[in-house]
Design an enzyme around this catalytic site. Structure first.
Site, mmCIF file in Angstrom:
data_model
loop_
_atom_site.group_PDB
_atom_site.id
_atom_site.type_symbol
_atom_site.label_atom_id
_atom_site.label_comp_id
_atom_site.label_asym_id
_atom_site.label_seq_id
_atom_site.Cartn_x
_atom_site.Cartn_y
_atom_site.Cartn_z
ATOM 1 N N SER A 6 52.937 45.735 33.367
ATOM 2 C CA SER A 6 52.362 47.072 33.166
ATOM 3 C C SER A 6 51.361 47.306 34.296
ATOM 4 O O SER A 6 50.898 46.360 34.936
ATOM 5 C CB SER A 6 51.686 47.161 31.797
ATOM 6 O OG SER A 6 50.802 46.087 31.610
ATOM 7 N N GLU A 8 47.900 49.649 35.696
ATOM 8 C CA GLU A 8 46.749 50.473 35.310
ATOM 9 C C GLU A 8 46.313 51.360 36.470
ATOM 10 O O GLU A 8 46.192 50.892 37.607
ATOM 11 C CB GLU A 8 45.613 49.525 34.899
ATOM 12 C CG GLU A 8 44.342 50.250 34.490
ATOM 13 C CD GLU A 8 43.331 49.296 33.876
ATOM 14 O OE1 GLU A 8 43.708 48.420 33.061
ATOM 15 O OE2 GLU A 8 42.146 49.414 34.232
ATOM 16 N N ASP A 99 31.222 51.240 28.810
ATOM 17 C CA ASP A 99 29.840 50.918 29.198
ATOM 18 C C ASP A 99 29.071 52.215 29.307
ATOM 19 O O ASP A 99 29.607 53.212 29.784
ATOM 20 C CB ASP A 99 29.830 50.187 30.543
ATOM 21 C CG ASP A 99 30.454 48.808 30.422
ATOM 22 O OD1 ASP A 99 30.019 48.050 29.531
ATOM 23 O OD2 ASP A 99 31.379 48.506 31.193
ATOM 24 N N PHE A 206 32.860 44.758 42.036
ATOM 25 C CA PHE A 206 33.468 44.800 40.686
ATOM 26 C C PHE A 206 33.089 43.534 39.912
ATOM 27 O O PHE A 206 32.752 43.593 38.744
ATOM 28 C CB PHE A 206 35.000 44.811 40.756
ATOM 29 C CG PHE A 206 35.626 46.101 41.213
ATOM 30 C CD1 PHE A 206 34.933 47.306 41.189
ATOM 31 C CD2 PHE A 206 36.946 46.115 41.649
ATOM 32 C CE1 PHE A 206 35.540 48.482 41.608
ATOM 33 C CE2 PHE A 206 37.571 47.286 42.063
ATOM 34 C CZ PHE A 206 36.857 48.475 42.049
ATOM 35 N N HIS A 256 49.536 42.400 33.635
ATOM 36 C CA HIS A 256 49.036 43.783 33.699
ATOM 37 C C HIS A 256 48.273 43.895 35.022
ATOM 38 O O HIS A 256 47.270 43.199 35.222
ATOM 39 C CB HIS A 256 48.100 44.048 32.513
ATOM 40 C CG HIS A 256 47.470 45.413 32.508
ATOM 41 N ND1 HIS A 256 48.111 46.527 31.988
ATOM 42 C CD2 HIS A 256 46.258 45.849 32.935
ATOM 43 C CE1 HIS A 256 47.319 47.589 32.102
ATOM 44 N NE2 HIS A 256 46.185 47.205 32.677
HETATM 45 P P1 FAD Z 1 33.658 44.906 22.823
HETATM 46 O O1 FAD Z 1 34.894 44.215 22.362
HETATM 47 O O2 FAD Z 1 32.961 45.797 21.851
HETATM 48 O O3 FAD Z 1 32.652 43.789 23.352
HETATM 49 C C1 FAD Z 1 31.500 44.145 24.114
HETATM 50 C C2 FAD Z 1 30.418 43.095 23.943
HETATM 51 O O4 FAD Z 1 29.859 43.190 22.628
HETATM 52 C C3 FAD Z 1 30.889 41.650 24.079
HETATM 53 O O5 FAD Z 1 29.868 40.919 24.710
HETATM 54 C C4 FAD Z 1 31.076 41.189 22.644
HETATM 55 O O6 FAD Z 1 30.927 39.790 22.489
HETATM 56 C C5 FAD Z 1 29.931 41.946 21.961
HETATM 57 N N1 FAD Z 1 30.183 42.255 20.538
HETATM 58 C C6 FAD Z 1 31.310 42.723 19.986
HETATM 59 N N2 FAD Z 1 31.145 42.916 18.662
HETATM 60 C C7 FAD Z 1 29.870 42.556 18.374
HETATM 61 C C8 FAD Z 1 29.086 42.530 17.180
HETATM 62 N N3 FAD Z 1 29.596 42.903 16.008
HETATM 63 N N4 FAD Z 1 27.797 42.123 17.268
HETATM 64 C C9 FAD Z 1 27.258 41.732 18.466
HETATM 65 N N5 FAD Z 1 27.951 41.740 19.629
HETATM 66 C C10 FAD Z 1 29.238 42.142 19.581
HETATM 67 N N6 FAD Z 1 35.810 50.609 30.572
HETATM 68 C C11 FAD Z 1 35.839 51.953 30.567
HETATM 69 O O7 FAD Z 1 34.777 52.596 30.489
HETATM 70 N N7 FAD Z 1 37.022 52.652 30.664
HETATM 71 C C12 FAD Z 1 38.218 52.021 30.726
HETATM 72 O O8 FAD Z 1 39.267 52.675 30.805
HETATM 73 C C13 FAD Z 1 38.229 50.580 30.714
HETATM 74 N N8 FAD Z 1 39.399 49.903 30.751
HETATM 75 C C14 FAD Z 1 39.376 48.531 30.648
HETATM 76 C C15 FAD Z 1 40.606 47.834 30.570
HETATM 77 C C16 FAD Z 1 40.619 46.445 30.446
HETATM 78 C C17 FAD Z 1 41.953 45.745 30.351
HETATM 79 C C18 FAD Z 1 39.392 45.722 30.411
HETATM 80 C C19 FAD Z 1 39.401 44.225 30.311
HETATM 81 C C20 FAD Z 1 38.181 46.399 30.484
HETATM 82 C C21 FAD Z 1 38.150 47.791 30.580
HETATM 83 N N9 FAD Z 1 36.953 48.522 30.614
HETATM 84 C C22 FAD Z 1 36.976 49.905 30.634
HETATM 85 C C23 FAD Z 1 35.661 47.829 30.612
HETATM 86 C C24 FAD Z 1 35.070 47.659 29.196
HETATM 87 O O9 FAD Z 1 34.760 48.932 28.653
HETATM 88 C C25 FAD Z 1 33.798 46.822 29.344
HETATM 89 O O10 FAD Z 1 34.127 45.512 29.691
HETATM 90 C C26 FAD Z 1 32.828 46.859 28.178
HETATM 91 O O11 FAD Z 1 31.604 46.273 28.601
HETATM 92 C C27 FAD Z 1 33.294 46.113 26.952
HETATM 93 O O12 FAD Z 1 34.340 46.719 26.345
HETATM 94 P P2 FAD Z 1 35.129 45.973 25.162
HETATM 95 O O13 FAD Z 1 36.096 46.938 24.628
HETATM 96 O O14 FAD Z 1 35.604 44.649 25.585
HETATM 97 O O15 FAD Z 1 33.899 45.790 24.124
#
Ligand code: FAD
Length: 277
Positions: A6, A8, A99, A206, A256
């Site tokens: 895939s 991105e 973020d 990055f 990916h």
């Molecule tokens: P989460 O899974 O919520 O985790 C974030 C942090 O919070 C981690 O440190 C985790 O350990 C902690 N955490 C989770 N749950 C809890 C809890 N209950 N209590 C305390 N801590 C907790 N960003 C964008 O803005 N747009 C995009 O399109 C985008 N695409 C991405 C695609 C991929 C494949 C990847 C790997 C990243 C992408 N990102 C994108 C970046 C991503 O948004 C960031 O890495 C962000 O900081 C974390 O997102 P997450 O969904 O992993 O968060």
């Protein structure tokens, strides 16, 4: 059999960018990808452009997967976005926390991606295939690797079907991570995210932000290439092809690619891996 792949993209800002992405897609489509995904700017800043790119991909007959991030969004905003995607027949989402943009203070209704996954499941049932993010080298904000893994499990249990990892250059980090996931009962496919090496300064930037390690040996070799982009890309091509070979040989369920809206290096990697057949 070839692994599923895939690609991105980020949503282009200009008409020129739109045209370039169209051409990139044409090239990458030759590799028969499972889907093309399109990123979503923090706080919905690219909402319309993400939608435009996704609908264009879909109109070309490919599966399009919009990324959707919860941070600084309200439940109503997310619901409306989900309804729009459903009305266009979108079936796959990449669900993230996102973020906070600098200076932004409101975190909205979703503090973590797991909450957004639960919300999407509660409102749309199994209407979407949900992909989430995973971090073989640990998310940079996590208190510990163990805490991050536990949070990843919560996110998977909330209803994710598959995960895509942050990029990495150390295959062992991925295999160890998958192993740990299996030990705690996470059995969804965890697809490695692969970042081709386009430009050292950009990659270093990055990596500083997202916590993906550039191993010392690799950093030093890339630094040695200096402004010689041709050498850097040739070396980067060897390194990333080798990484992909290890991942496939070790059983990764797919690859990916982070394309940065470019096709050239990925087409070269695919050719070397024999994925273009
Ligand atoms: P989460 O899974 O919520 O985790 C974030 C942090 O919070 C981690 O440190 C985790 O350990 C902690 N955490 C989770 N749950 C809890 C809890 N209950 N209590 C305390 N801590 C907790 N960003 C964008 O803005 N747009 C995009 O399109 C985008 N695409 C991405 C695609 C991929 C494949 C990847 C790997 C990243 C992408 N990102 C994108 C970046 C991503 O948004 C960031 O890495 C962000 O900081 C974390 O997102 P997450 O969904 O992993 O968060």
């Amino acid at each position: 059999m070839n692994p599923e792949i895939s690609f991105e993209f980020f949503p282009p800002k200009t008409e020129e960018g739109v045209l370039k992405l169209r051409e990139t897609r044409k090239q990458l489509a030759l590799l028969n990808p499972k889907f093309f995904s399109v990123t979503f700017g923090a706080g919905g800043s690219t909402r319309d452009r993400t939608m435009d790119a996704v609908l264009e991909i879909q109109a070309e007959g490919f599966e399009a997967a919009p990324h959707i991030s919860g941070i600084s969004s309200s439940k109503d905003e997310i619901l409306s976005l989900l309804q729009t995607y459903q009305s266009h027949g979108i079936q796959r989402l990449v669900v993230l926390r996102g973020d906070l943009p600098s200076g932004e203070v409101s975190s909205g209704d979703f503090a973590y991606a797991s909450q957004l996954v639960s919300f999407i499941r509660a409102h749309t049932g199994n209407g979407f295939q949900i992909e989430v993010a995973a971090y073989p080298e640990t998310h940079p904000e996590a208190r510990s690797a163990g805490a991050d893994l536990k949070h990843f499990k919560t996110k998977v249990d909330a209803g994710a079907n598959a995960a895509i990892t942050q990029y990495f250059y150390n295959a062992d980090a991925y295999f160890q991570f998958v192993d740990q996931c299996q030990k705690i009962g996470i059995d969804i496919p965890i697809v490695p995210g692969v970042m081709p090496i386009y430009n050292y300064t950009q990659l270093a930037r990055f990596s500083n932000v997202c916590g993906a390690e550039i191993p010392r040996w690799l950093r030093l070799r890339l630094e040695d290439c200096g402004d010689d982009i041709a050498s850097l890309r040739a070396f980067g091509l060897d390194v990333v092809t080798d990484l992909c070979e290890k991942l496939i040989a070790g059983g990764a369920p797919g690859l990916h690619f982070y394309t940065l809206n470019q096709s050239g290096i990925i087409s070269n990697i695919a050719e070397r891996l024999g994925l273009n057949k």
